[in-house]
Design a protein around this motif. Structure first.
Motif, PDB file in Angstrom:
ATOM      1  N   ARG A  49       0.825  -1.223   0.000  1.00 51.03           N
ATOM      2  CA  ARG A  49       0.000   0.000   0.000  1.00 51.03           C
ATOM      3  C   ARG A  49       0.857   1.270   0.000  1.00 51.03           C
ATOM      4  O   ARG A  49       0.576   2.210  -0.730  1.00 51.03           O
ATOM      5  N   GLU A  50       1.913   1.308   0.802  1.00 50.20           N
ATOM      6  CA  GLU A  50       2.775   2.493   0.846  1.00 50.20           C
ATOM      7  C   GLU A  50       3.527   2.680  -0.464  1.00 50.20           C
ATOM      8  O   GLU A  50       3.678   3.811  -0.944  1.00 50.20           O
ATOM      9  N   GLY A  51       3.987   1.597  -1.046  1.00 49.48           N
ATOM     10  CA  GLY A  51       4.670   1.680  -2.336  1.00 49.48           C
ATOM     11  C   GLY A  51       3.747   2.191  -3.430  1.00 49.48           C
ATOM     12  O   GLY A  51       4.158   2.977  -4.288  1.00 49.48           O
ATOM     13  N   TRP A  52       2.484   1.757  -3.398  1.00 42.92           N
ATOM     14  CA  TRP A  52       1.502   2.217  -4.389  1.00 42.92           C
ATOM     15  C   TRP A  52       1.265   3.717  -4.239  1.00 42.92           C
ATOM     16  O   TRP A  52       1.256   4.452  -5.225  1.00 42.92           O
ATOM     17  N   GLN A  53       1.099   4.178  -3.005  1.00 43.84           N
ATOM     18  CA  GLN A  53       0.884   5.605  -2.776  1.00 43.84           C
ATOM     19  C   GLN A  53       2.087   6.417  -3.249  1.00 43.84           C
ATOM     20  O   GLN A  53       1.923   7.485  -3.846  1.00 43.84           O
ATOM     21  N   SER A  54       3.281   5.922  -3.016  1.00 41.05           N
ATOM     22  CA  SER A  54       4.488   6.597  -3.479  1.00 41.05           C
ATOM     23  C   SER A  54       4.518   6.650  -5.008  1.00 41.05           C
ATOM     24  O   SER A  54       4.865   7.683  -5.602  1.00 41.05           O
ATOM     25  N   PHE A  55       4.160   5.560  -5.658  1.00 40.94           N
ATOM     26  CA  PHE A  55       4.106   5.511  -7.114  1.00 40.94           C
ATOM     27  C   PHE A  55       3.103   6.540  -7.654  1.00 40.94           C
ATOM     28  O   PHE A  55       3.412   7.294  -8.579  1.00 40.94           O
ATOM     29  N   ILE A  56       1.924   6.605  -7.056  1.00 42.69           N
ATOM     30  CA  ILE A  56       0.906   7.560  -7.496  1.00 42.69           C
ATOM     31  C   ILE A  56       1.394   8.991  -7.294  1.00 42.69           C
ATOM     32  O   ILE A  56       1.270   9.837  -8.193  1.00 42.69           O
ATOM     33  N   ARG A  57       1.958   9.293  -6.136  1.00 40.90           N
ATOM     34  CA  ARG A  57       2.483  10.648  -5.887  1.00 40.90           C
ATOM     35  C   ARG A  57       3.551  11.021  -6.918  1.00 40.90           C
ATOM     36  O   ARG A  57       3.559  12.135  -7.450  1.00 40.90           O
TER      37      ARG A  57
END
Length: 67
Positions: A49-57
């Protein structure tokens, strides 16, 4: 996770061009899975989940833009 992938609900971007040139995303219990629309039987790429949020940002900020 394989059982979860088999029953996953996949989403395609609303900006998809109607062709098969995009990725699909499935939100699983602890991860976010992505796959290529034109080759759905191949392996998926999963993010925590944190990696996905970082990717989106990073995507929104233009980090991956080609100049």
């Amino acid at each position: 996770m394989n059982d979860e992938l088999e029953s996953a609900v996949w989403f395609k971007s609303s900006r998809s061009n109607g062709q098969a040139d995009c990725i699909e995303v499935a939100f699983l219990t602890d991860t976010v899975a992505t796959r290529d629309t034109k080759d759905r039987d191949r392996a998926t790429l999963t993010f925590g989940r944190e990696g996905w949020q970082s990717f989106i940002r990073s995507t929104v900020s233009g980090h991956f833009d080609r100049d």
